[in-house]
Design a protein around this motif. Structure first.
Motif, short mmCIF file in Angstrom:
data_model
loop_
_atom_site.label_atom_id
_atom_site.label_comp_id
_atom_site.label_asym_id
_atom_site.label_seq_id
_atom_site.Cartn_x
_atom_site.Cartn_y
_atom_site.Cartn_z
N ALA A 1 0.83 -1.21 0.00
CA ALA A 1 0.00 0.00 0.00
C ALA A 1 0.86 1.25 0.00
CB ALA A 1 -0.92 -0.01 1.22
N LEU A 2 1.96 1.24 0.76
CA LEU A 2 2.86 2.38 0.76
C LEU A 2 3.52 2.57 -0.60
CD1 LEU A 2 4.68 2.06 4.21
CD2 LEU A 2 3.20 3.93 3.48
N ALA A 3 3.91 1.48 -1.24
CA ALA A 3 4.57 1.56 -2.54
C ALA A 3 3.66 2.15 -3.60
CB ALA A 3 5.05 0.17 -2.97
N VAL A 4 2.36 1.90 -3.47
CA VAL A 4 1.40 2.44 -4.44
C VAL A 4 1.08 3.89 -4.13
CG1 VAL A 4 -0.95 2.24 -5.31
CG2 VAL A 4 0.42 0.18 -4.95
N GLY A 5 0.84 4.20 -2.85
CA GLY A 5 0.34 5.53 -2.51
C GLY A 5 1.40 6.59 -2.29
N LEU A 6 2.51 6.25 -1.63
CA LEU A 6 3.48 7.26 -1.22
C LEU A 6 4.10 8.05 -2.37
CD1 LEU A 6 5.02 8.62 1.06
CD2 LEU A 6 6.69 6.74 0.98
N PRO A 7 4.54 7.41 -3.47
CA PRO A 7 5.18 8.20 -4.53
C PRO A 7 4.29 9.30 -5.08
CG PRO A 7 5.57 5.85 -4.87
CD PRO A 7 4.55 5.97 -3.78
N ARG A 8 2.97 9.12 -5.02
CA ARG A 8 2.05 10.13 -5.56
C ARG A 8 1.93 11.35 -4.65
NH1 ARG A 8 1.04 5.32 -7.49
NH2 ARG A 8 -0.01 5.01 -9.49
N LEU A 9 2.40 11.22 -3.42
CA LEU A 9 2.31 12.33 -2.47
C LEU A 9 3.57 13.19 -2.43
CD1 LEU A 9 0.73 10.43 0.56
CD2 LEU A 9 -0.44 11.54 -1.35
N LEU A 10 4.63 12.72 -3.07
CA LEU A 10 5.93 13.38 -2.99
C LEU A 10 6.30 13.98 -4.35
CD1 LEU A 10 7.86 10.63 -0.99
CD2 LEU A 10 6.51 12.54 -0.10
N PRO A 11 7.25 14.93 -4.36
CA PRO A 11 7.74 15.43 -5.65
C PRO A 11 8.31 14.30 -6.48
CG PRO A 11 8.51 16.82 -3.84
CD PRO A 11 7.86 15.61 -3.21
N ARG A 12 8.18 14.41 -7.78
CA ARG A 12 8.66 13.36 -8.68
C ARG A 12 10.16 13.12 -8.45
NH1 ARG A 12 6.59 11.37 -13.36
NH2 ARG A 12 5.02 13.02 -13.42
N GLY A 13 10.52 11.87 -8.29
CA GLY A 13 11.92 11.52 -8.09
C GLY A 13 12.37 11.55 -6.64
N ALA A 14 11.44 11.77 -5.70
CA ALA A 14 11.83 11.88 -4.29
C ALA A 14 12.41 10.57 -3.76
CB ALA A 14 10.64 12.31 -3.45
N LEU A 15 11.80 9.45 -4.07
CA LEU A 15 12.24 8.17 -3.50
C LEU A 15 13.59 7.72 -4.07
CD1 LEU A 15 8.88 6.21 -3.30
CD2 LEU A 15 10.08 7.45 -1.49
N ARG A 16 14.04 8.33 -5.15
CA ARG A 16 15.38 8.03 -5.66
C ARG A 16 16.32 9.22 -5.42
NH1 ARG A 16 15.61 10.61 -10.57
NH2 ARG A 16 13.61 10.97 -11.64
N PHE A 17 15.90 10.15 -4.56
CA PHE A 17 16.70 11.31 -4.16
C PHE A 17 17.16 12.11 -5.38
CE2 PHE A 17 16.97 8.50 -0.52
CZ PHE A 17 16.80 9.38 0.54
N GLY A 18 16.17 12.48 -6.22
CA GLY A 18 16.48 13.35 -7.35
C GLY A 18 16.97 14.71 -6.89
N ARG A 19 17.73 15.36 -7.71
CA ARG A 19 18.34 16.64 -7.32
C ARG A 19 17.29 17.71 -7.04
NH1 ARG A 19 23.33 17.86 -6.93
NH2 ARG A 19 24.96 16.48 -7.72
N GLY A 20 17.62 18.60 -6.10
CA GLY A 20 16.77 19.72 -5.78
C GLY A 20 15.68 19.36 -4.80
N LEU A 21 14.47 19.79 -5.10
CA LEU A 21 13.33 19.63 -4.20
C LEU A 21 13.09 18.18 -3.76
CD1 LEU A 21 10.89 20.92 -2.74
CD2 LEU A 21 9.60 20.57 -4.87
#
Length: 466
Positions: free
Chosen positions: A260-280
């Motif tokens: 459930a976390l894998a499906v829902g969490l990425p949609r709540l964060l800036p794109r690329g957050a879970l792979r520590f994308g640069r910037g925000l």
């Protein structure tokens, strides 16, 4: 004849208690103090509440209810603030918080008490996210480090005195009055915040923020993602707690929660957050990294000091709460001048990691448990400089129309980070530390120090790509 040289006056950032921001600052800090006091005092009154309501497992259920409701409210408040502005979400949050206080004080049964905790979670989630948006839209950028230092102080004082006052109130007039007593204090906070809510005090914008666009501005998908994330977190925490007694059932529940976390969490964060994308994306994730590392150890220090060193509850509390000294000092220092914020966050992560590793020295035979005190001052210092810097950088990197969504993302990763490491720390204590608390604590140190080290490594990615 040449004109005399002038000496530039030293830079003086706006004063948050000056005429421009005074009432807004006092109102914000009072609201946050009340929310923090309720959160810090709940542990002290829970034994009395669970006895009267005949529910020994009340603490775990009430925590889960607060967590799930708060996560959901974080996202809803961010959406609402980006689409309609911060005043209404803030007022709704404060109103729900007051209703939750009243329900908890009047609760005739454990079911009503759990509902009350969920309502409090909704109120706190709405109010805190709206406050972050309010700071972004009311305070000048130069004033924001100081108001964030004030927010940290508003959490530190309840951490120091909340459990003690809550215990005294519970023993004298009854645990219900811990909730009832907070309600009247909300009124002066709202009165002080009226100018900021109307957009007058400190407001230097001439037009409203642009309307939010993009995937995180769509209400239905975001609400469903928030619900899935909140429920997933609750199921994962419950499943992890069951691993030591019912491994199969606990493992299945944990797997469902992770899905459930894998499906829902990425949609709540800036794109690329879970792979520590640069910037925000990395900036937002650093909030969760710091919270996960610090609170994953913080929750188990009293247990170790009592079981391994024979500390009394008071002594263990003193050793733990001195971390508030470091936290408030770090918050004060980060507001004194302009800093390279990614470097400051890296220092904060290093200080938290160093403090965590120092706590492991208590497991060396012959050394005193009081090593925890300086170790936790160092870790608190790291949190003080790191958490405020993450919030400030998030605001700088957020377009006006995404301030609510990104403020909500900060709260989501903060809550998840601390809750999950505390939950898994409990699993390690049960599995490894069942017969040896020290060994269980060392496993927690290894887990959280690894998270802190990750923060040191990736903090530089907070910078926008050239």
């Amino acid at each position: 004849m040449t004109a005399p040289k002038t000496i530039d006056a030293p830079y003086q950032p706006p004063r948050i208690f000056g005429p421009e921001y005074r009432t807004a600052s006092l109102g914000i800090l009072l609201v946050v103090t009340l929310i923090a006091f309720e959160g810090m005092s709940i542990g002290a009154i829970m034994p009395a509440a669970s006895t009267e309501l005949n529910a020994l497992n009340l603490y775990g259920m009430s925590f889960s209810a607060f967590l799930i409701a708060g996560l959901f409210a974080n996202v809803a408040a961010g959406l609402w603030s980006d689409r309609r502005g911060h005043p209404v979400p803030f007022l709704v949050g404060v109103g729900l918080f007051v209703v939750g206080m009243f329900l908890a004080g009047a609760a005739p049964s454990k079911e009503v008490f759990i509902v009350a905790r969920a309502v409090q979670g909704l109120g706190g989630g709405f109010a805190v996210v709206a406050i972050y948006v309010m700071i972004a839209r009311v305070y000048a950028p130069a004033a924001r480090p100081k108001i964030f230092a004030g927010l940290s102080a508003a959490w530190v004082l309840p951490a120091l005195v909340g459990p003690g006052i809550g215990g005294i109130v519970a023993e004298t007039v009854g645990w219900r009055w811990v909730f009832y007593g907070i309600i009247p204090l909300v009124i002066p906070a709202l009165v002080m915040l009226l100018p900021a809510l109307r957009g007058g005090e400190g407001q230097d914008r001439e037009e409203a923020p642009a309307r939010a666009t993009g995937p995180r501005s769509r209400p239905l998908p975001m609400i469903l993602a928030a619900l899935g994330t909140a429920v997933g977190a609750g199921v994962l925490l419950y499943g992890a707690d069951q691993l030591h007694s019912e491994p199969v059932r606990g493992g299945v529940l944990s797997a469902v929660g992770v899905l459930a976390l894998a499906v829902g969490l990425p949609r709540l964060l800036p794109r690329g957050a879970l792979r520590f994308g640069r910037g925000l994306p990395t900036t937002v994730m650093m909030r969760g990294v710091l919270s996960a590392a610090f609170f994953g150890v913080n929750s188990f220090i009293p247990l170790v000091l009592q079981k391994e060193f024979g500390f009394t509850l008071t002594e263990a509390g003193i050793a733990l709460t001195v971390g508030a000294i470091g936290w408030s000092s770090g918050s004060y220092l980060q507001a004194r001048r302009e800093w390279d914020r990614p470097k400051l966050v890296r220092f904060g992560a290093a200080a938290v990691t160093g403090g965590i590793l120092l706590t492991a020295l208590t497991m060396i035979p012959g050394l005193t448990g009081w090593i925890m005190a300086p170790a936790w001052i160092l870790a608190g210092l790291g949190m003080g400089v790191g958490m405020s810097s993450v919030s400030l950088t998030t605001m700088r990197q957020s377009p006006d129309a995404e301030q609510g969504a990104n403020s909500a993302a900060l709260q989501v990763v903060d809550t998840l980070g601390s809750s999950l490491t505390i939950g898994f720390g409990g699993v390690l204590i049960n599995l490894i530390g069942h017969d040896d608390i020290g060994a269980g604590f060392l496993s927690i140190v290894v887990m959280t120090a690894a998270i802190g080290t990750l923060g040191v490594v990736v903090a530089g990615r907070m910078r926008e790509a050239a």
